[in-house]
Scaffold this active site. Structure first.
Site, PDB file in Angstrom:
ATOM      1  N   CYS A 143       0.777  -1.237   0.000  1.00  6.39           N
ATOM      2  CA  CYS A 143       0.000   0.000   0.000  1.00  6.39           C
ATOM      3  C   CYS A 143       0.812   1.293   0.000  1.00  6.39           C
ATOM      4  O   CYS A 143       0.659   2.130  -0.896  1.00  6.39           O
ATOM      5  CB  CYS A 143      -0.955  -0.004   1.191  1.00  6.39           C
ATOM      6  N   HIS A 149      -1.310   7.411   4.275  1.00  5.21           N
ATOM      7  CA  HIS A 149      -0.331   6.320   4.338  1.00  5.21           C
ATOM      8  C   HIS A 149       1.070   6.688   3.861  1.00  5.21           C
ATOM      9  O   HIS A 149       1.858   5.817   3.496  1.00  5.21           O
ATOM     10  CB  HIS A 149      -0.858   5.112   3.555  1.00  5.21           C
TER      11      HIS A 149
END
Length: 522
Positions: A78, A141
């Site tokens: 990710c 993130h």
């Protein structure tokens, strides 16, 4: 020389495409809406053959737009893939990798010290030059410490979280993950933003949908071009859905989450049409990496015919669903066989805004405008990195593996399996196997599942190797790796006291600072 000619031809097409937009009398550049899913696989949409056909809105989006069956992420995990999207650069260049081990996947958990470097120029920052207002909804993130905040890297608004929705935690050994509105936290997962792990119920996708719709309406009313980065995470384990969608899918809880996302995408597209801005809004749907087969079937998706999933550089970990939608501009019902990359969304978005990519650094993304508007195809490689290691490359129909590895025997014996039911002898290895002298080469057209490597003695193998070798050599000789951001961890930097915690009475006391080398087992 041929590569230079191809690039020159592409840039000419780009200029002509942009000129065509201007000739149509558009008062401003198009709005840009990037829909990034989390751990959603190539095989999760009906248009890609998912048999339950539970994605009518996304299937309609594809019917009204263009499907990319050969679209790739830049990393099978990710954080690095998101850094690649927003910088247009491979993670090995922008620093989203680790040198703590060979070919180790790394990301940004709460204890990570690093994040997106100030030296990187992100898409929203560059789009400001063309007057865009930018918002991120959902998962960032790219680092959670103050210097990595998305509003310090070009975004004007944010509603979402710096990390994944893991938890719940006891706020003593680990804090629950915060949810931000702009500069300050407004609560934490499992507290003000509940997720019921037993039932899977959470209202987050509905909240993220309303954030998107509100932003679109406000920018349309102000007549400002906007960039909306809608990065929802309901399909990442632990998967969740709101009550109206729970129990509605034939595919279990994961399917419930997909159905709610599909419904939300449909409402976003309808909103663009109702506001009269569909023809001035470019929309692209894709995912950050392949489906997490380790969580399947209840908590993970499908990678269709491809080998393995998230965490691996086999096709199942790297090939993504991808749909482009721009009524009146992109011809409806088309399929492009252009090899595409998540990094192309960076360069394509700049092209749509009439901007050039930065020239002071290597940019790996290409503009997809020639493919989408003129049906042009460009020969280009796709590089598959896992951490600091080039694992494979695809050029045309041929994929060469220089290293193969799923995960260690130790992990595998503990039940951690990235390729359940897909063992391919000599390919899905549990030790790191080097093939740099004689790569394993597959023809992905005939063998999309990477099960039958070409014979080393065959003319086809030798011809493919002759084409691939100079491309890889040129890439590696020119590569200047960025400073690795994912080496150091420290319990003291976790989300103990995010900005705004004092207003909510949610500040927690951090432990003593003890920097240490992060552990990345696979």
């Amino acid at each position: 020389m041929a590569a230079v000619t191809a690039v020159t031809r592409w840039r000419l097409l780009l200029v002509l495409s942009t000129a065509a937009l201007g000739a149509a009398g558009a008062p401003q550049p198009p709005n840009i809406l990037l829909l990034l899913m989390d751990d959603m696989g190539w095989g999760d949409l009906g248009v890609y053959g998912e048999p339950s056909r539970e994605t009518p809105n996304l299937d309609r989006m594809a019917a009204e737009g263009m499907l990319f069956p050969n679209f790739y992420t830049a990393n099978p995990l990710c954080s690095p893939s998101r850094a690649a999207l927003l910088t247009g650069r491979l993670p090995i260049r922008n620093g989203f990798y680790t040198t703590s081990g060979h070919a180790r996947n790394a990301y940004t958990p709460q204890e990570i010290v690093g994040g997106i470097p100030d030296s990187e120029r992100l898409l929203p920052e560059l789009l400001k030059e063309a007057g865009y207002v930018s918002k991120i909804v959902g998962k960032w993130h790219l680092g959670h410490r103050p210097q990595f905040h998305p509003l310090k890297h070009g975004f004007d608004e944010w509603f979402g979280s710096p990390n994944c929705h893991f938890g719940p935690y006891d706020n003593r050994a680990r804090p629950n993950i915060p949810v931000y509105r702009d500069w300050e936290m407004v609560g934490r997962y499992y507290e003000e933003f509940p997720i019921n792990l037993k039932t899977g119920e959470a209202n987050l996708t509905q909240i993220y949908l309303q954030e998107a719709l509100d932003f679109i309406r406000r920018q349309q009313a102000a007549r400002r071009p906007f960039f909306l980065y809608w990065a929802v995470d309901a399909t990442h384990a632990p998967v969740y859905a709101s009550k109206p969608f729970l129990g509605t899918s034939q595919r279990g809880r994961y399917g419930d989450a997909v159905r709610e996302i599909d419904d939300s995408v449909g409402k976003i597209l309808h909103s663009l049409q109702d506001l009269g801005i569909a023809e001035s809004t470019f929309v692209f749907f894709t995912s950050d990496n392949g489906a997490a087969l380790i969580s399947a079937p209840k908590q993970g998706g499908s990678n269709g015919p491809f080998l393995c999933g998230k965490q691996t550089t086999f096709e199942g970990g790297m090939r993504e669903p991808a749909v482009a939608w721009w009524p009146g501009r992109i011809p409806a019902g088309q399929v492009s066989h252009q090899l595409g990359s998540i990094m192309d969304l960076f360069t394509t978005s700049l092209s749509l805004a009439g901007l050039e990519p930065p020239r002071d650094r290597a940019i790996d993304g290409l503009s997809l405008l020639p493919a989408m508007l003129q049906g042009q195809l460009m020969d280009r490689p796709i590089f598959y990195y896992r951490g600091n290691t080039l694992m494979a490359v695809t050029l045309g129909q041929y994929k060469a593996h220089f290293w193969t590895w799923t995960n260690s025997w130790e992990e595998f014996r503990q039940g951690i399996d990235f390729c359940p039911g897909q063992n391919v002898s000599g390919v899905t290895t549990h030790t790191q196997e080097e093939h740099t002298r004689l790569p394993l080469i597959f023809h992905l057209g005939r063998d999309p599942g990477e099960r039958f490597p070409l014979s080393f003695a065959s003319t086809e193998y030798l011809d493919a190797l002759r084409r691939i070798t100079p491309v890889v050599r040129q890439h590696q000789e020119a590569l200047i790796p960025g400073q690795p951001q994912l080496n150091v961890c420290n319990q003291a930097v976790m989300n103990w006291a995010p900005p705004g915690c004092e207003k909510l009475g949610k500040c927690l006391t951090p432990p003593e600072s003890v920097p240490e080398k992060c552990s990345w087992p696979h």
